[in-house]
Scaffold this active site. Sequence first.
Site, mmCIF file in Angstrom:
data_model
loop_
_atom_site.group_PDB
_atom_site.id
_atom_site.type_symbol
_atom_site.label_atom_id
_atom_site.label_comp_id
_atom_site.label_asym_id
_atom_site.label_seq_id
_atom_site.Cartn_x
_atom_site.Cartn_y
_atom_site.Cartn_z
ATOM 1 N N ILE A 149 10.759 5.288 -7.515
ATOM 2 C CA ILE A 149 10.199 5.901 -8.709
ATOM 3 C C ILE A 149 11.310 6.494 -9.568
ATOM 4 C CG2 ILE A 149 8.665 7.754 -9.482
ATOM 5 C CD1 ILE A 149 7.435 5.096 -8.301
ATOM 6 N N VAL B 246 -13.829 4.706 12.161
ATOM 7 C CA VAL B 246 -14.141 6.130 12.285
ATOM 8 C C VAL B 246 -15.664 6.239 12.264
ATOM 9 C CG1 VAL B 246 -13.965 8.384 11.154
ATOM 10 C CG2 VAL B 246 -11.994 6.830 11.128
ATOM 11 N N LEU C 141 1.136 3.373 -0.749
ATOM 12 C CA LEU C 141 1.929 4.242 0.120
ATOM 13 C C LEU C 141 1.105 4.627 1.338
ATOM 14 C CD1 LEU C 141 3.794 6.644 -2.329
ATOM 15 C CD2 LEU C 141 4.787 4.817 -0.951
ATOM 16 N N VAL D 255 -9.840 7.033 7.635
ATOM 17 C CA VAL D 255 -10.469 5.710 7.454
ATOM 18 C C VAL D 255 -9.493 4.763 6.752
ATOM 19 C CG1 VAL D 255 -12.435 4.436 6.542
ATOM 20 C CG2 VAL D 255 -12.740 6.771 7.365
ATOM 21 N N LEU E 143 11.919 9.823 -3.418
ATOM 22 C CA LEU E 143 11.061 8.857 -4.136
ATOM 23 C C LEU E 143 11.935 7.818 -4.833
ATOM 24 C CD1 LEU E 143 9.533 11.893 -4.978
ATOM 25 C CD2 LEU E 143 7.878 10.221 -5.666
HETATM 26 C C1 LIG Z 1 -0.872 5.298 -3.240
HETATM 27 C C2 LIG Z 1 0.367 5.138 -4.051
HETATM 28 N N1 LIG Z 1 0.742 6.090 -4.940
HETATM 29 C C3 LIG Z 1 1.875 5.961 -5.669
HETATM 30 C C4 LIG Z 1 2.657 4.840 -5.552
HETATM 31 C C5 LIG Z 1 3.891 4.690 -6.444
HETATM 32 N N2 LIG Z 1 5.124 4.665 -5.634
HETATM 33 C C6 LIG Z 1 5.740 3.490 -5.326
HETATM 34 S S1 LIG Z 1 7.132 3.683 -4.465
HETATM 35 C C7 LIG Z 1 6.998 5.376 -4.523
HETATM 36 C C8 LIG Z 1 8.058 6.234 -3.895
HETATM 37 C C9 LIG Z 1 8.285 5.840 -2.517
HETATM 38 O O1 LIG Z 1 9.113 6.746 -1.867
HETATM 39 P P1 LIG Z 1 9.556 6.439 -0.411
HETATM 40 O O2 LIG Z 1 8.414 5.945 0.416
HETATM 41 O O3 LIG Z 1 10.260 7.652 0.119
HETATM 42 O O4 LIG Z 1 10.536 5.184 -0.558
HETATM 43 P P2 LIG Z 1 11.935 4.941 -1.296
HETATM 44 O O5 LIG Z 1 11.611 4.261 -2.588
HETATM 45 O O6 LIG Z 1 12.602 6.289 -1.489
HETATM 46 O O7 LIG Z 1 12.668 4.066 -0.345
HETATM 47 C C10 LIG Z 1 5.841 5.768 -5.203
HETATM 48 C C11 LIG Z 1 5.427 7.184 -5.435
HETATM 49 C C12 LIG Z 1 2.224 3.844 -4.632
HETATM 50 N N3 LIG Z 1 2.881 2.708 -4.451
HETATM 51 N N4 LIG Z 1 1.103 4.038 -3.882
#
Ligand SMILES: Cc1ncc(C[n+]2csc(CCOP(=O)(O)OP(=O)(O)O)c2C)c(N)n1
Length: 586
Positions: free
Chosen positions: A476, A22, A418, A48, A473
Amino acid sequence: MRAIDAVILILEREGVRCAFGVPGAAINPMYSAMLKRGNITHYLGRHVEGAVHMAEGYSRASAGNIGMCLATSGPGGTDTITGLYSAWADSVPLLVVTGQAPVSKLDKEDFQAVDIAAIATPVTKMAQTVMESALLPEAFRHAFHVMRSGRPGPVLLDLPIDVQLGEIDFDIDAYEPLPVSNPAATREEAEQAIEMVCAAARPLLVAGGGIVNADAADLLVELAEILNVPVVPTLMGWGVIPDDHRLMAGMVGLQTQHRYGNATLLASDFVMGIGNRWANRHTGGLEVYRAGRTFVHVDIEPTQIGRIFTPDFAVVSDAKAALEVFVEVAKERRDAGTLPERRTWVDQCVARKETMLRRTDFPNVPMKPQRVYQEMNAAFGRDTRYVSNIGLSQIAGAQFLHVYKPRGWIDAGQAGPLGWTVPAALGVCVADPEATVVGLSGDYDFQFLIEQLACGAQFKLPFIQVVVNNSYLGLIRQAQRTFEMDYCVQLAFDNVNSPELDGYGVDHIKVAEGLGCKAIRVREPDELPAAFEKAQAMMAEFRVPVVVEIILEKVTNIAMGTQLDNIIEFEELAPQGPRAEDPVLR
Ligand SMILES: Cc1ncc(C[n+]2csc(CCOP(=O)(O)OP(=O)(O)O)c2C)c(N)n1
């Protein structure tokens, strides 16, 4: 010439063919230098962090080529930190180049001036603000050497704008990349390690990502076959031995594991880890992991030896160099008839792999995730490159998908930020335009950097992005078994524009289409084969990312636990005996 023009010549000589980035005032001289030469293709990020994960995906899919991310000073640089961390944690070479305020302004709280080198230091192998134009060529030569040597990892070079623009004398014909020298196992070390494998009754090889980095998968398989010893790949090493190889014994761990993998590890009496780091989600508690077992550890980085536990024998070596001499010693023992017979142990491991399975053929609507992976295995070929990141989707993907080649599973294994999946998949598409690339995300991972889809539409980077949507989530909430934390964390809401979503919230189809991509929603398991086929056809026709959103049951639990010997199974297991729908066992 301008120092920054010399930098572009050096980048080309070091093999850089593309940049993800960027622009912004402080890095614009570098863009002007790229424009002048026209040899480096630039992929414009929509964030970025997206650009840096694209560069990471590019490095992870490439044998040897290094992904490069460009960002401006201040927020441009700070946005790269998550990508640097992710690359550093998984030993991935990655070059981040940031623009910076002029040298004379660095201590004057100048606009967008921040000490990015200090911020990046803990998550890089080297982070440096280059203060003199004349020092730029050597800073880059050194950076490439550092990224390629020893345990690979990222480097950040921060270039004040006046340093970029300063005039220097430079002759690219006098420039050579520095040779990479890595430690190599000696013949004596190899004899000792192989002797220990031979002395064990129930040995295993643990194959880590260092084997992928060293491009030594063939040697690993050759060694396993000569010794007739089963192999446990780590999550980062998954693919070094094909899933359907008789000696692929399954993955071990608390989350991304197979029932048969954990059972085989617990039944073993010896483990030789090669290019692995005994990650805690692989080992679980060390009392269980180590009990009754002898360990050999082979790692390129001396400071990794003993970091988690002290092995019985250690070899500091590049994985390829170690495997070459291990194979040599093993062949000599085979020819001399001094290798032990291993049929019973291998047969026991194979029997576990054929019978200790989890069920996948659920007919439920809304779907159970297990069924999704069964259909993905049927739809996508052996050469598929899967890209995944974190969450129940990643964990279940690792439990149920099949991978047959190194770099066939590309995963931000340790950092799991994420949003990583979509941009990383785009970087994989740039690195290997011929590959079938399949991203796998939960709905939250998908939403984090969803705007990067526009980059795929713009630059014609087709891949299939599977979104398993539980709007929940999942990982989590599953962790909530330990803590009550469900405080204002609902992803689900009633979308006034899409009432048919019935409370699942974001309309991923509309967003993906708005960003220039194609998208399909699937609600019933029997629709999955046709949906995957249609997605592949759309990809071929439109050359853009195709999102396949799969509506899952909201409350989904995937097998996991706190120790290797207490993994909780939430769903019924497969009936005993080979599972007909599983291509690995068919
Ligand atoms: C930047 C960041 N913030 C928070 C987390 C914590 N975290 C790990 S998995 C998750 C939920 C993921 O949800 P989703 O992508 O919908 O996947 P699912 O577990 O439902 O398959 C979170 C909040 C992370 N890994 N990265």
